[in-house]
Design a protein around this motif. Structure first.
Motif, PDB file in Angstrom:
ATOM      1  N   TRP A   1      45.698  26.173  27.472  1.00  0.00           N
ATOM      2  CA  TRP A   1      45.330  24.834  27.017  1.00  0.00           C
ATOM      3  C   TRP A   1      43.999  24.888  26.292  1.00  0.00           C
ATOM      4  N   GLN A   2      43.877  24.072  25.235  1.00  0.00           N
ATOM      5  CA  GLN A   2      42.620  23.932  24.509  1.00  0.00           C
ATOM      6  C   GLN A   2      42.310  22.444  24.337  1.00  0.00           C
ATOM      7  N   GLU A   3      41.034  22.107  24.351  1.00  0.00           N
ATOM      8  CA  GLU A   3      40.585  20.719  24.174  1.00  0.00           C
ATOM      9  C   GLU A   3      41.206  20.114  22.915  1.00  0.00           C
TER      10      GLU A   3
ATOM     11  N   MET B   1      64.102  16.660  22.258  1.00  0.00           N
ATOM     12  CA  MET B   1      63.230  15.623  22.825  1.00  0.00           C
ATOM     13  C   MET B   1      62.115  16.347  23.556  1.00  0.00           C
ATOM     14  N   VAL B   2      60.956  15.740  23.628  1.00  0.00           N
ATOM     15  CA  VAL B   2      59.843  16.339  24.357  1.00  0.00           C
ATOM     16  C   VAL B   2      59.440  15.404  25.495  1.00  0.00           C
ATOM     17  N   ALA B   3      59.142  16.020  26.638  1.00  0.00           N
ATOM     18  CA  ALA B   3      58.671  15.265  27.790  1.00  0.00           C
ATOM     19  C   ALA B   3      57.389  15.916  28.296  1.00  0.00           C
ATOM     20  N   VAL B   4      56.437  15.088  28.679  1.00  0.00           N
ATOM     21  CA  VAL B   4      55.192  15.575  29.261  1.00  0.00           C
ATOM     22  C   VAL B   4      55.149  15.072  30.701  1.00  0.00           C
TER      23      VAL B   4
ATOM     24  N   LEU C   1      47.416  16.281  25.340  1.00  0.00           N
ATOM     25  CA  LEU C   1      47.699  17.011  26.571  1.00  0.00           C
ATOM     26  C   LEU C   1      46.427  17.299  27.349  1.00  0.00           C
ATOM     27  N   GLN C   2      46.605  17.475  28.639  1.00  0.00           N
ATOM     28  CA  GLN C   2      45.520  17.839  29.542  1.00  0.00           C
ATOM     29  C   GLN C   2      45.848  19.196  30.174  1.00  0.00           C
ATOM     30  N   ASP C   3      44.823  19.884  30.611  1.00  0.00           N
ATOM     31  CA  ASP C   3      45.023  21.145  31.305  1.00  0.00           C
ATOM     32  C   ASP C   3      45.932  20.916  32.511  1.00  0.00           C
ATOM     33  N   GLY C   4      46.935  21.763  32.669  1.00  0.00           N
ATOM     34  CA  GLY C   4      47.865  21.651  33.791  1.00  0.00           C
ATOM     35  C   GLY C   4      49.129  20.873  33.489  1.00  0.00           C
ATOM     36  N   ASP C   5      49.242  20.279  32.296  1.00  0.00           N
ATOM     37  CA  ASP C   5      50.436  19.517  31.945  1.00  0.00           C
ATOM     38  C   ASP C   5      51.656  20.420  31.818  1.00  0.00           C
ATOM     39  N   GLU C   6      52.812  19.808  32.038  1.00  0.00           N
ATOM     40  CA  GLU C   6      54.093  20.463  31.807  1.00  0.00           C
ATOM     41  C   GLU C   6      54.736  19.804  30.590  1.00  0.00           C
ATOM     42  N   VAL C   7      55.125  20.610  29.607  1.00  0.00           N
ATOM     43  CA  VAL C   7      55.764  20.103  28.402  1.00  0.00           C
ATOM     44  C   VAL C   7      57.181  20.671  28.364  1.00  0.00           C
ATOM     45  N   ALA C   8      58.169  19.790  28.366  1.00  0.00           N
ATOM     46  CA  ALA C   8      59.566  20.214  28.360  1.00  0.00           C
ATOM     47  C   ALA C   8      60.204  19.875  27.023  1.00  0.00           C
TER      48      ALA C   8
END
Length: 80
Positions: free
Chosen positions: A23-25, A51-54, A65-72
């Protein structure tokens, strides 16, 4: 870290269902989409239709996005 989840044909073509990404800022789902296409060229044609899900909620490709997110990435399904 960002956890990327792939399903169906996308997982088969990548050879895995889960991919870890640093992850990057300021990162967005669009950045993940671009990175995924670069790292796994076989997926490049499938990503625009997916489709994308967070964190298990549908999101736009420009979603921050934030650090630790899951992107499907969920490919389109068909059936009757």
């Amino acid at each position: 870290m960002i956890t990327i989840k792939l399903f169906a044909a996308m997982a088969e073509e990548a050879g895995k269902e889960t991919i870890e990404m640093t992850w990057q800022e300021g990162m967005t789902t669009e950045d993940v989409k671009r990175w995924l296409a670069e790292q796994y060229p076989l997926l490049a044609s499938r990503i625009p239709a997916a489709m994308v899900a967070v964190n298990q909620e549908f999101a736009a490709f420009a979603n921050p996005l934030q650090d630790g997110d899951e992107v499907a990435f969920i490919p389109p399904v068909s059936g009757g």
